[in-house]
Motif scaffolding. Structure first.
Motif, PDB file in Angstrom:
ATOM      1  N   PRO A   1       0.805  -1.224   0.000  1.00 18.57           N
ATOM      2  CA  PRO A   1       0.000   0.000   0.000  1.00 18.57           C
ATOM      3  C   PRO A   1       0.841   1.279   0.000  1.00 18.57           C
ATOM      4  CG  PRO A   1      -0.867  -1.577   1.579  1.00 18.57           C
ATOM      5  CD  PRO A   1       0.447  -2.118   1.123  1.00 18.57           C
ATOM      6  N   LEU A   2       2.122   1.169   0.318  1.00 20.44           N
ATOM      7  CA  LEU A   2       2.995   2.340   0.401  1.00 20.44           C
ATOM      8  C   LEU A   2       3.871   2.506  -0.835  1.00 20.44           C
ATOM      9  CD1 LEU A   2       4.172   1.829   4.094  1.00 20.44           C
ATOM     10  CD2 LEU A   2       2.088   2.942   3.250  1.00 20.44           C
TER      11      LEU A   2
ATOM     12  N   MET B   1      -9.384  -7.492 -13.558  1.00 20.29           N
ATOM     13  CA  MET B   1      -9.433  -7.717 -14.995  1.00 20.29           C
ATOM     14  C   MET B   1      -8.997  -6.490 -15.771  1.00 20.29           C
ATOM     15  SD  MET B   1     -13.006  -9.880 -15.155  1.00 20.29           S
ATOM     16  CE  MET B   1     -12.787 -10.428 -16.846  1.00 20.29           C
ATOM     17  N   GLY B   2      -9.216  -5.322 -15.175  1.00 17.55           N
ATOM     18  CA  GLY B   2      -8.839  -4.091 -15.871  1.00 17.55           C
ATOM     19  C   GLY B   2      -7.371  -3.765 -15.752  1.00 17.55           C
ATOM     20  N   SER B   3      -6.756  -4.092 -14.578  1.00 19.30           N
ATOM     21  CA  SER B   3      -5.369  -3.711 -14.342  1.00 19.30           C
ATOM     22  C   SER B   3      -4.377  -4.758 -14.791  1.00 19.30           C
ATOM     23  CB  SER B   3      -5.152  -3.471 -12.839  1.00 19.30           C
ATOM     24  OG  SER B   3      -5.274  -4.683 -12.127  1.00 19.30           O
ATOM     25  N   GLY B   4      -4.900  -5.961 -15.073  1.00 21.76           N
ATOM     26  CA  GLY B   4      -3.990  -7.040 -15.430  1.00 21.76           C
ATOM     27  C   GLY B   4      -3.333  -7.678 -14.225  1.00 21.76           C
ATOM     28  N   ALA B   5      -3.835  -7.352 -13.026  1.00 20.70           N
ATOM     29  CA  ALA B   5      -3.214  -7.898 -11.814  1.00 20.70           C
ATOM     30  C   ALA B   5      -3.350  -9.397 -11.724  1.00 20.70           C
ATOM     31  CB  ALA B   5      -3.840  -7.243 -10.573  1.00 20.70           C
ATOM     32  N   ALA B   6      -4.357  -9.937 -12.416  1.00 21.11           N
ATOM     33  CA  ALA B   6      -4.545 -11.387 -12.338  1.00 21.11           C
ATOM     34  C   ALA B   6      -3.506 -12.145 -13.138  1.00 21.11           C
ATOM     35  CB  ALA B   6      -5.943 -11.751 -12.844  1.00 21.11           C
ATOM     36  N   HIS B   7      -2.722 -11.417 -13.929  1.00 21.16           N
ATOM     37  CA  HIS B   7      -1.817 -12.105 -14.823  1.00 21.16           C
ATOM     38  C   HIS B   7      -0.461 -12.370 -14.192  1.00 21.16           C
ATOM     39  CE1 HIS B   7      -4.282  -9.637 -17.956  1.00 21.16           C
ATOM     40  NE2 HIS B   7      -4.989 -10.581 -17.395  1.00 21.16           N
ATOM     41  N   THR B   8      -0.252 -11.862 -13.003  1.00 22.26           N
ATOM     42  CA  THR B   8       1.039 -12.072 -12.365  1.00 22.26           C
ATOM     43  C   THR B   8       0.989 -13.220 -11.382  1.00 22.26           C
ATOM     44  OG1 THR B   8       2.748 -11.098 -10.992  1.00 22.26           O
ATOM     45  CG2 THR B   8       0.522 -10.322 -10.601  1.00 22.26           C
ATOM     46  N   ALA B   9       2.062 -13.971 -11.329  1.00 22.99           N
ATOM     47  CA  ALA B   9       2.163 -15.053 -10.346  1.00 22.99           C
ATOM     48  C   ALA B   9       2.823 -14.565  -9.076  1.00 22.99           C
ATOM     49  CB  ALA B   9       2.983 -16.218 -10.931  1.00 22.99           C
ATOM     50  N   GLU B  10       3.276 -13.309  -9.065  1.00 22.44           N
ATOM     51  CA  GLU B  10       3.978 -12.783  -7.911  1.00 22.44           C
ATOM     52  C   GLU B  10       2.989 -12.129  -6.985  1.00 22.44           C
ATOM     53  OE1 GLU B  10       8.154 -11.829 -10.196  1.00 22.44           O
ATOM     54  OE2 GLU B  10       6.968 -10.195  -9.411  1.00 22.44           O
ATOM     55  N   ALA B  11       2.228 -12.950  -6.293  1.00 20.08           N
ATOM     56  CA  ALA B  11       1.209 -12.461  -5.399  1.00 20.08           C
ATOM     57  C   ALA B  11       1.349 -13.146  -4.072  1.00 20.08           C
ATOM     58  CB  ALA B  11      -0.171 -12.721  -6.004  1.00 20.08           C
ATOM     59  N   SER B  12       0.474 -12.787  -3.105  1.00 22.39           N
ATOM     60  CA  SER B  12       0.612 -13.366  -1.775  1.00 22.39           C
ATOM     61  C   SER B  12      -0.236 -14.612  -1.646  1.00 22.39           C
ATOM     62  CB  SER B  12       0.245 -12.327  -0.733  1.00 22.39           C
ATOM     63  OG  SER B  12       0.471 -12.826   0.549  1.00 22.39           O
ATOM     64  N   HIS B  13      -0.512 -15.032  -0.374  1.00 17.67           N
ATOM     65  CA  HIS B  13      -1.075 -16.339  -0.112  1.00 17.67           C
ATOM     66  C   HIS B  13      -2.583 -16.353  -0.317  1.00 17.67           C
ATOM     67  CE1 HIS B  13       2.822 -16.830   1.196  1.00 17.67           C
ATOM     68  NE2 HIS B  13       2.679 -16.896   2.504  1.00 17.67           N
TER      69      HIS B  13
ATOM     70  N   GLN C   1      -5.834 -13.665  11.148  1.00 18.37           N
ATOM     71  CA  GLN C   1      -7.267 -13.505  10.931  1.00 18.37           C
ATOM     72  C   GLN C   1      -7.631 -13.056   9.514  1.00 18.37           C
ATOM     73  OE1 GLN C   1      -9.812 -14.254  13.302  1.00 18.37           O
ATOM     74  NE2 GLN C   1      -8.007 -15.275  14.111  1.00 18.37           N
ATOM     75  N   GLY C   2      -6.671 -13.049   8.612  1.00 23.14           N
ATOM     76  CA  GLY C   2      -6.966 -12.763   7.208  1.00 23.14           C
ATOM     77  C   GLY C   2      -6.645 -11.331   6.819  1.00 23.14           C
ATOM     78  N   GLU C   3      -6.049 -11.167   5.624  1.00 25.24           N
ATOM     79  CA  GLU C   3      -5.644  -9.845   5.165  1.00 25.24           C
ATOM     80  C   GLU C   3      -5.480  -9.844   3.654  1.00 25.24           C
ATOM     81  OE1 GLU C   3      -5.673  -6.892   5.378  1.00 25.24           O
ATOM     82  OE2 GLU C   3      -3.884  -5.979   6.259  1.00 25.24           O
ATOM     83  N   VAL C   4      -5.714  -8.681   3.038  1.00 28.19           N
ATOM     84  CA  VAL C   4      -5.434  -8.501   1.620  1.00 28.19           C
ATOM     85  C   VAL C   4      -3.948  -8.211   1.464  1.00 28.19           C
ATOM     86  CG1 VAL C   4      -5.843  -7.074  -0.414  1.00 28.19           C
ATOM     87  CG2 VAL C   4      -7.747  -7.678   1.098  1.00 28.19           C
ATOM     88  N   THR C   5      -3.301  -9.001   0.625  1.00 29.29           N
ATOM     89  CA  THR C   5      -1.867  -8.831   0.391  1.00 29.29           C
ATOM     90  C   THR C   5      -1.584  -9.027  -1.084  1.00 29.29           C
ATOM     91  OG1 THR C   5      -1.454  -9.805   2.569  1.00 29.29           O
ATOM     92  CG2 THR C   5       0.434  -9.544   1.115  1.00 29.29           C
ATOM     93  N   GLU C   6      -0.999  -8.020  -1.714  1.00 29.08           N
ATOM     94  CA  GLU C   6      -0.635  -8.091  -3.126  1.00 29.08           C
ATOM     95  C   GLU C   6      -1.816  -8.479  -4.015  1.00 29.08           C
ATOM     96  OE1 GLU C   6       3.301  -9.723  -4.019  1.00 29.08           O
ATOM     97  OE2 GLU C   6       3.547 -10.033  -1.867  1.00 29.08           O
ATOM     98  N   ASN C   7      -2.967  -7.917  -3.683  1.00 25.67           N
ATOM     99  CA  ASN C   7      -4.189  -8.079  -4.478  1.00 25.67           C
ATOM    100  C   ASN C   7      -4.780  -9.480  -4.416  1.00 25.67           C
ATOM    101  OD1 ASN C   7      -6.178  -6.729  -5.889  1.00 25.67           O
ATOM    102  ND2 ASN C   7      -5.365  -7.306  -7.889  1.00 25.67           N
TER     103      ASN C   7
END
Length: 434
Positions: free
Chosen positions: A77-78, A419-431, A222-228
């Motif tokens: 986020p930073l 789908m708009g940003s292409g974020a789904a196309h990266t494998a470099e994401a969190s858990h 308890q769960g968190e959004v990380t790297e989309n």
């Protein structure tokens, strides 16, 4: 006025302490890189196993790059951070670092030159690791082939790009203390707690963070959004249809298929792949500890039958999501396809039960593939085959049909973002879960 005066004094003291802490770190002397042939091979092997438990290569390897040579982009986020080169290259890696310098980085978040490291490098977890384990990881890294690769500079927004401010963060949130053990529990659970809280740093993705990106201790795992992606709760009331036990956790964490929880996919897949290569007793210990954290009264056979009762119902013909599901999904998730194409019964899917739709969208877009060269469950990705409107219709239908939960809030926004940003196309994401 007295209260105001007290607050001002407290702030001044904190600022003064932060300044003093910021200017105090010193550079440590360079050393000659150890001869890899002279390293103790048992220590090297154990260090490799500990590095796999810590999933070190995932953050320190760019896509398509040499292992541990750095350059992987880590969005936060930073701003964007880049994994550093931790091969034993003297100029761009840690080849000139002493064991003392490496230990200082792991425990205090300082590089050899005395610069503060950002806590995306989870030294606030590594402080729990024993000195002999830190030394083993150092020995393993020094056994690697040196790779010359300068990682890109971090791209952070102001004022987070001012490293000395990290001194204040550490004063607030860094406790440089080793793991002391859990009271009234057995050796296996204690070993699992040591790994989960320390080197495995599961809380780095699964624990919610505050505005300063520090983990909230009272909401551990308890769960968190990380790297989309949304890293689901894995402690307390977990969002699973049926309960986990030690055996299922052990199966899942080693990348194998579980009938009621699916398989590790997306960014959790490399974690499970690494754990499949470490000593079985360490994974068993992690599973034993994790099982003690889960509060659930689900999982009885009668309840499992009730959960799956809806599977196989004919979809309503006037629902576009139902039509897409019947034509593209039901064949594998309800029929009897080939062994490795057998889909999880969706009534069991955690991705449908978490409070965020992005994991489901990612999985539909990317599909599920087994590790390279290994057999495993397969699902084709539908990237480009579904419009954003169709994705919203399908995911909304799946949530309504296979759970008794309320519709997701801002499903359209999540679909647009991914789908708009292409974020789904990266494998470099969190858990993520299944």
């Amino acid at each position: 006025m007295k209260i105001l005066y007290g607050v001002v004094v407290a702030v001044l003291v904190l600022v003064a302490a932060a300044v003093a802490y910021a200017v105090s770190p010193r550079a440590l002397e360079t050393v000659e890189r150890p001869d890899s042939e002279g390293l103790d091979q048992e220590t090297v092997a154990r260090g490799e196993e500990l590095a796999m438990i810590g999933n070190c290569a995932d953050c320190h390897t760019a896509e398509g790059g040499e292992p541990y040579a750095g350059g992987r982009a880590i969005p936060t986020p930073l701003g964007t951070l880049y994994g550093t080169n931790i091969t034993p290259d003297e100029e761009t890696g840690i080849g000139a670092w002493s064991a003392e310098a490496f230990q200082r980085a792991m425990y205090r978040g300082l590089d050899r030159e005395g610069n503060h490291l950002y806590p995306a490098f989870p030294y606030h977890h590594f402080t729990k690791a024993a000195e002999e384990d830190i030394e083993a990881i150092y020995t393993y890294l020094m056994s690697l082939e040196p790779v010359r690769n300068e990682a890109p500079a971090h791209e952070l927004t102001f004022p987070f790009n001012i490293r000395p401010l990290l001194a204040g963060w550490k004063l607030l949130y860094l406790e440089n203390e080793r793991f002391a053990g859990l009271p009234d529990t057995d050796e296996q659970v204690n070993r699992g707690a040591y790994l989960v809280q320390g080197l495995a740093h599961c809380g780095g993705c699964h624990t919610p963070r505050n505005a300063l990106q520090a983990e909230i201790e009272d909401e551990f795992l308890q769960g968190e959004v990380t790297e989309n992606w949304y890293a689901p709760a894995i402690a307390g009331e977990v969002p699973a249809a049926t309960s986990w036990d030690k055996e299922q956790l052990n199966t899942y964490l080693t990348g194998q298929w579980t009938e009621r929880h699916g398989v590790a996919v997306g960014p959790m897949a490399p974690v499970a792949h690494n754990l499949s290569r470490v000593p079985g007793e360490d994974v068993a210990a992690i599973s034993a500890y994790m099982a003690t954290l889960i509060e659930s009264d689900t999982g009885a056979e009668a309840e499992a039958e009730e959960i799956t009762a809806a599977v196989g119902e004919e979809p309503a013909g006037d629902n576009p999501g139902a039509v897409i599901y019947a034509s593209a999904c039901a064949g594998c998730h309800e029929g009897e396809p080939a062994r490795f194409a057998a889909g999880l019964q969706l009534a069991y899917s955690t991705s449908l039960r978490i409070p965020d739709p992005r994991n489901l969208i990612h999985i539909i877009e990317q599909g599920v593939q087994p590790p390279e060269g290994r057999p495993g469950p397969y699902m084709p990705g539908f990237e480009g085959a579904l419009t954003q409107e169709q994705m919203v219709a399908l995911t909304s239908y799946l949530r309504e049909r296979f759970t008794d939960l309320d519709p997701w809030e801002d499903l359209e926004g999540a679909a647009t973002e991914i789908m708009g940003s292409g974020a789904a196309h990266t494998a470099e994401a969190s858990h993520t879960e299944e």
